[in-house]
Design an enzyme around this catalytic site. Structure first.
Site, PDB file in Angstrom:
ATOM      1  N   GLU A  92      34.586  39.341  53.070  1.00 38.77           N
ATOM      2  CA  GLU A  92      35.518  39.928  52.333  1.00 38.77           C
ATOM      3  C   GLU A  92      36.846  39.796  53.192  1.00 38.77           C
ATOM      4  OE1 GLU A  92      33.266  43.715  49.942  1.00 38.77           O
ATOM      5  OE2 GLU A  92      34.312  44.082  51.650  1.00 38.77           O
ATOM      6  N   CYS A 124      29.860  52.212  60.460  1.00 39.85           N
ATOM      7  CA  CYS A 124      30.381  51.135  59.670  1.00 39.85           C
ATOM      8  C   CYS A 124      29.590  50.331  58.852  1.00 39.85           C
ATOM      9  CB  CYS A 124      30.780  50.105  60.842  1.00 39.85           C
ATOM     10  SG  CYS A 124      31.512  48.527  60.114  1.00 39.85           S
ATOM     11  N   CYS A 338      38.815  50.575  56.020  1.00 35.94           N
ATOM     12  CA  CYS A 338      38.275  50.315  57.174  1.00 35.94           C
ATOM     13  C   CYS A 338      36.792  51.085  57.151  1.00 35.94           C
ATOM     14  CB  CYS A 338      39.067  50.901  58.483  1.00 35.94           C
ATOM     15  SG  CYS A 338      38.588  50.285  59.929  1.00 35.94           S
TER      16      CYS A 338
END
Length: 375
Positions: A92, A124, A338
């Protein structure tokens, strides 16, 4: 076969040295691929030999990514792109809009350097994918080329903060950064290119030694080694004393204020003691602390509420006495923020509330971050 998007104009000219092409021709071919998305070397160009162009066509190809998906956030205009490259594995990139200055509208692109990631940071989504492979230089470069061609305004910055750990694909990342800066191509200033790392010490030291103008941001998140090991397992390989020694070397060599990223995790790294430990760890070194809210769709980690966020901000002012900025976490509703990149296509959905500020990303000392004060 020479892959044009693996090269800037100089290295492409060197790769074709035996054909002795004019430098002007090489620059024009580079510009056609980077600025105009040409997919092959043209058979004819004014003022250049057809025979020479035919020889170059036999030697040079212009690879291109396949765009699998694009979704734009109706909330803040962030756009997430999903690509495939040399194989079917997906990765991505995110287009970040900076549209607040009339006449100076632009985008920043957050690029991936790997498919997946081996470092397994606890909060994450990319880390939960595991490591699949490094991206080739051309696969990194073409993320920006394709997004530029799909955009109304120019791309003026690149941040290596997408999928993967850039320092574990160092050579290709640096080569891509050089290509981004090529004057006859995308012409993105080296100072507008940011390379992020979670703490790969050899990469930081190599960046320091090689003297690049790119910006460095180090994801710290905790100044306590025990806490950091639980959140960022790389702490076991490169513990804080070794990491901070490398960061101090970088600061001494560049004479720049070092940017440290801190993902805000409720009840974990937002106490006054955390601010005090950070102040002690960085004592005597000019830093900029870059705060960002955690984005964890699994619900294992949560953002601090308003009271907790305000208390931590006050503690940082008193204990750290260094500049602190709040990065806007855009694209949450499209899983483009993020910590959320996992190559999952789909439409926009509801986004979590942002505690320390809710304006769109407006740029700041770092291209994708804004200075913010709590009210």
């Amino acid at each position: 076969m020479i892959l044009l998007k693996d090269h800037n104009a100089q290295t492409l000219h060197e790769a074709l040295a035996d054909l002795q092409p004019p430098e002007r021709l090489v620059r024009q071919l580079h510009a056609l691929a980077m600025k105009h998305s040409a997919r092959e070397i043209p058979a004819e160009l004014p003022n250049f030999s057809k025979r020479l162009l035919a020889q170059i066509r036999e030697r040079v190809s212009i690879p291109a990514l396949t765009r699998v998906d694009k979704v734009v956030s109706p909330r803040d205009g962030f756009a997430k792109y999903i690509f495939t490259g040399a194989d079917e594995r997906r990765f991505e990139a995110v287009r970040i809009p900076l549209l607040h200055r009339p006449g100076d509208e632009k985008y920043i692109v957050c690029v991936s350097s790997q498919v997946g990631c081996a470092l397994e940071c606890a909060f994450c989504a990319t880390g939960r994918m595991g490591f699949q492979r490094n991206l080739a230089t051309w696969e990194i470069v073409d993320q920006v080329v394709q997004i530029q061609q799909d955009s109304e305004y120019p791309v003026r910055g690149v941040v290596f903060m997408g999928m993967g750990e850039p320092m574990l694909n160092y050579d290709r990342v640096i080569r891509a950064a050089r290509i981004f800066s090529e004057p006859c191509g995308l012409a993105i200033s080296a100072k507008a290119i940011t390379i992020s790392t979670v703490g790969v010490v050899p990469g930081i030291r190599r960046l320091t030694r090689e003297g690049h103008s790119y910006r460095l941001i180090v994801s710290l998140t905790s100044a306590n080694s025990e806490t950091r090991q639980k959140l960022l397992p790389i702490e076991k390989q490169f513990p804080l004393p070794e990491l901070m020694e490398a960061v101090r070397e970088y600061q001494a060599a560049t004479r720049r204020r070092v940017t440290l990223a801190w993902t805000l995790l409720s009840g974990i790294n937002t106490r006054r003691e955390d601010a005090r430990e950070l102040a002690e760890l960085t004592r005597g070194m000019p830093i900029l602390l870059d705060l960002i809210d955690v984005n964890d769709p699994t619900g294992l980690y949560h953002r601090p509420d308003t009271a907790e966020a305000h208390a931590f901000w006050d503690a940082l002012r008193e204990e750290l006495a260094m500049p602190v900025q709040k990065r806007y976490s855009g694209g949450q509703d499209i899983h483009g923020a993020c910590g959320m990149l996992a190559a999952i296509p789909g439409e926009a959905g509801p986004a979590p509330e942002t505690i320390l500020g809710s304006a769109p990303c407006l740029g700041g000392d770092l291209s994708l971050a804004e200075n913010a004060d709590l009210p």
